[in-house]
Enzyme design. Structure first.
Site, PDB file in Angstrom:
ATOM      1  N   LYS A 122       0.822  -1.222   0.000  1.00  0.00           N
ATOM      2  CA  LYS A 122       0.000   0.000   0.000  1.00  0.00           C
ATOM      3  C   LYS A 122       0.852   1.266   0.000  1.00  0.00           C
ATOM      4  O   LYS A 122       0.602   2.197  -0.780  1.00  0.00           O
ATOM      5  CB  LYS A 122      -0.936  -0.008   1.225  1.00  0.00           C
ATOM      6  N   THR A 123       1.846   1.319   0.883  1.00  0.00           N
ATOM      7  CA  THR A 123       2.664   2.527   0.976  1.00  0.00           C
ATOM      8  C   THR A 123       3.458   2.753  -0.307  1.00  0.00           C
ATOM      9  O   THR A 123       3.516   3.872  -0.828  1.00  0.00           O
ATOM     10  CB  THR A 123       3.614   2.436   2.187  1.00  0.00           C
ATOM     11  N   GLU A 166      -3.818   5.637   1.683  1.00  0.00           N
ATOM     12  CA  GLU A 166      -3.829   4.186   1.865  1.00  0.00           C
ATOM     13  C   GLU A 166      -5.135   3.770   2.537  1.00  0.00           C
ATOM     14  O   GLU A 166      -5.740   4.544   3.279  1.00  0.00           O
ATOM     15  CB  GLU A 166      -2.651   3.743   2.737  1.00  0.00           C
TER      16      GLU A 166
END
Length: 459
Positions: A122-123, A166
């Site tokens: 996600k990051t 996110e």
């Protein structure tokens, strides 16, 4: 539920304002002219930054921090019902929002909110998309779960209708979000202290996808097992991507340069569009880049600017992050704390210049170690040598019979070379003795294992 409206700034109080996500949300509100107060256990660079922006922050959580002029209170999942500020807010009958609920409310103030979900990546993917949005001059608002060099932190407040963040599945927090573009990178077992099983996790991701409006778009990895079940019955547009599976967007001819950075041919509905070059390594980042390219395309960003944005992305804090070199030993740090992430990182490391790979792994939580014990052991055999630090307990107290020493034994049973030490000092002394010129040393885990490499480099 209380509604946050940028046109009507009010006084918001954050219980636990110092966390990377909470501080980012507080910064957005400050720059939208809200009055922001908050509390945390100790001062940090994040809280000092907020104070410089005009926030009033109390250190130590006390009932008297909840004053009559507060309009709404925001709290993290770590705040429990016996917290004195939580109790005082209830007594004052103040509206209260969780961090995820506030983030969902913020989304409604933007025309194009983008939410990046998935068990892993996600990051990194949010950061890739952020680079593309900036290269495309979209002036986005960005909230990312790590330090992104191009914005000098974890938050950027723009002046357009584009917002990216996110979307974490833990405790189903992403179900409070209201995205226009949603991304599902992968769906695997994790957070088994909350979810019952993989079917429960898949059901949550289906519910997340169902949040998208009819004129919204879901971007989903076609390599997710039976992904068709996750998109079943959706009203929104769906775009698929994948490397080893038929999809709308795919990658072919994947190659690595002499520093391990990856490039590939972009295939759009069967037609080669261009050659894409990344400044990061690993096949998993090819997959992440495909989802980022689709996002940029949906927003009308020219492919040349998408390519420029991707090439400018060199990684985020604690994601295969080069920390330095000590006596010819390259020290890398990585946040990987799930077997799939470990496998991806160690596979990517094979393409980076090295003699032998030493991996110092700190398991994260007893629950996760128990759930994936054998998978951890198997994934870690990809390193030439493994050193286990004690399990980072985080929020947990029950060991569930798990230990890093047992995991080290399991790695050796699989033919790996593994060692266990009970202290960071012992680990540092061991690697100083064993690592030689040309080796790569990777500190790995979501706890404080990063301190080992940084301590070695400070010697």
């Amino acid at each position: 539920m209380y509604k946050i409206d940028f046109q009507c700034p009010v006084h918001v109080h954050f219980i636990g304002i110092g966390g990377i996500s909470m501080s980012g949300l507080a910064e957005i509100l400050l720059k939208e002219h809200f009055t922001v107060t908050g509390s945390d256990s100790k001062e940090s660079p994040l809280t000092r930054h907020l104070t410089d922006l005009g926030a009033v922050i109390h250190y130590g959580q006390k009932a008297e921090n909840i004053t009559d002029d507060i309009d709404v209170v925001v709290y993290t999942a770590a705040v429990h019902a016996d917290n004195p500020e939580f109790i005082a807010a209830k007594e004052h009958q103040l509206p209260m929002l969780t961090r995820a609920e506030l983030l969902g409310q913020l989304m409604t103030n933007y025309k194009t909110p983008i939410a990046v979900s998935g068990t892993h990546g996600k990051t990194t993917t949010t950061s890739m998309i952020s680079h593309i949005l900036l290269a495309g001059d979209t002036d986005p608002t960005i909230s990312v779960g790590g330090i992104l060099k191009i914005i000098g932190g974890n938050i950027r407040v723009g002046h357009s209708d584009v917002f990216i963040t996110e979307a974490c599945e833990y405790t189903n927090s992403f179900l409070d979000f209201l995205p226009k573009i949603g991304i599902i990178l992968n769906v695997e077992e994790d957070h088994m202290d909350f979810f019952k099983d993989l079917d429960d996790i898949r059901h949550s991701f289906h519910r997340f996808a169902a949040l998208l409006p009819k004129d919204g778009t879901l971007i989903i990895n076609s390599e997710i097992s039976q992904y068709e079940q996750i998109i079943a019955g959706l009203n929104c547009n769906v775009i698929t991507y994948g490397i080893h599976h038929d999809a709308d967007y795919t990658a072919q001819n994947i190659q690595y340069d002499n520093m391990g950075n990856v490039s590939f041919d972009l295939i759009d509905h069967g037609t080669k569009k261009d050659r894409i070059f990344l400044s990061v390594n690993g096949e998993h980042n090819v997959s992440n880049a495909l989802s980022a390219i689709i996002t940029g395309t949906l927003l009308g960003i020219d492919l040349e600017k998408i390519k420029k944005g991707l090439l400018s992305f060199t990684g985020t804090d604690r994601r295969f992050e080069y920390k330095g070199t000590l006596d010819g030993v390259t020290i890398i740090d990585d946040y990987a704390h799930h077997p799939t992430e470990i496998e991806a990182t160690l596979s990517a490391a094979q393409h980076y210049p090295h003699r032998e790979i030493w991996c110092i792994f700190q398991p994260h939580t007893y629950t996760r170690t128990k759930a994936f014990f054998h998978e951890f052991a198997q994934a870690l055999t990809l390193a030439d040598h493994v050193i286990l630090a004690d399990i980072y307990a985080a929020r947990e107290t029950d060991t569930l019979g798990m230990s890093s020493e047992a995991l080290s034994d399991a790695i050796r049973e699989l033919g790996g070379d593994s060692y266990y030490f009970s202290s960071f000092d012992e680990i540092k002394n061991f690697v100083k003795e064993k690592c030689i010129h040309g080796d790569m040393l990777i500190t790995m885990g979501a706890g404080d294992v990063v301190n080992i490499g940084e301590s070695l480099l400070s010697i």
